[in-house]
Motif scaffolding. Structure first.
Motif: not given
Length: 321
Positions: A19-24, A312-318
């Motif tokens: 899994p690639l961790p993401s942040k909302a 429906g959130n916008v999430r960012v993945v490093n």
């Protein structure tokens, strides 16, 4: 047989993906169509009442937190945020340089403006508005900023795919209305030199790498020999067909990110193809799905943002290096 083997390889990659961790960074289903700011440190989006006090272009850090208003007016902004493009109700579009407020107009009839990397030149089309799309003429114009437009080509059923450097356009379309195939070709707007890269019934998802040295595109509803996802040098030569199909974005000059189409409802997988070496690697899975292909790569190639199909959130993945 080749496609079956490719599918088996993809399924094995899915099974072994981490899994690639993401942040909302944005929540509440407010913000489809989020784009990256040029410095890769924040995201920009259009919003207004009832969530915000007024309509405008807002910004949020890649770490989340406070939302601030970046632009109070709504416009089409150039990729480096140097220009605001405001189509009028008639022929003319107004272009404003944000550093000093200086303006000029072009008779674009409201069509999109495509900028060079330096944002000192631009291109646009003026297309017929009636008749079969395959036979509609699109006249391609180029202009220096504050300069007069010059017509450089006429296409049928096509348009502009981007700039390669400051003088060469990547175009696709037919050169005569009655033809069957479209060409994907480069055009030197100063000398008129034209180079055909590929011919096909149609091209979809045409996208230039960050330095313009490569182009990726999809061909469908054509012959078996032509259909597929292709990567090619913009200087010519043979195109490379990739054993994959799905949504894609360039990470940099040679690395292409692909979310393969796996229609079983499982989390979306993120893969990377290196056009320089021909090697694939699996970066991981999102633990989620991207809603309606709404995802983008940061200009520095270090992150992606996406609209979550789950909440429906916008999430960012490093991204892994």
């Amino acid at each position: 047989m080749k496609r079956a083997a490719a599918l088996l390889l993809l399924l094995s990659a899915v099974a072994g993906a981490a899994p690639l961790p993401s942040k909302a960074v944005l929540s509440g289903t407010c913000c489809p169509g989020v784009v990256w700011a040029p410095d890769s440190r924040s995201l920009l989006f259009l919003d207004g009442p009832p969530v915000r006090s007024s309509t405008g272009i807002y910004s949020v850090s890649v770490e989340g937190g406070a939302v601030t208003r970046r632009f109070s007016s709504v416009a089409f902004f150039s990729p480096k945020l140097r220009w605001a493009v405001r189509p009028g109700t008639g022929e003319n579009t107004t272009l404003e340089r944000l550093s000093d407020g200086r303006k000029f107009t072009l008779p674009t009839r409201g069509s999109d403006v495509t900028w060079t990397e330096a944002e000192t030149r631009l291109a646009y089309t003026r297309s017929d508005t009636s008749g079969n799309y395959d036979r509609r003429a699109s006249r391609v114009y180029v202009a220096d900023v504050f300069g007069s437009p010059k017509q450089v080509s006429t296409l049928y059923g096509g348009g502009i795919s981007g700039w390669i450097g400051d003088s060469t356009l990547l175009l696709n379309g037919k050169l005569n209305a009655s033809g069957r195939d479209r060409d994907l070709f480069t055009l030197d707007t100063r000398t008129g030199t034209r180079r055909t890269l590929k011919s096909a019934l149609g091209f979809r998802g045409v996208s230039l790498s960050t330095d313009g040295s490569r182009v990726v595109y999809t061909i469908t509803f054509d012959s078996a020999a032509r259909n597929g996802l292709w990567v090619q040098s913009t200087t010519g030569g043979a195109a490379k067909r990739l054993d994959s199909f799905g949504s894609y974005r360039w990470r940099d000059a040679s690395r292409l990110l692909v979310i393969p189409l796996i229609p079983d409802g499982s989390p979306h997988l993120l893969r990377e193809y290196n056009a320089r070496t021909g090697a694939w690697r699996t970066l991981g899975d999102l633990g989620d799905q991207v809603r309606q292909g709404d995802w983008n790569v940061s200009p520095d190639g270090k992150r992606i943002s996406y609209l979550s199909a789950k909440d429906g959130n916008v999430r960012v993945v490093n991204l892994p290096e």
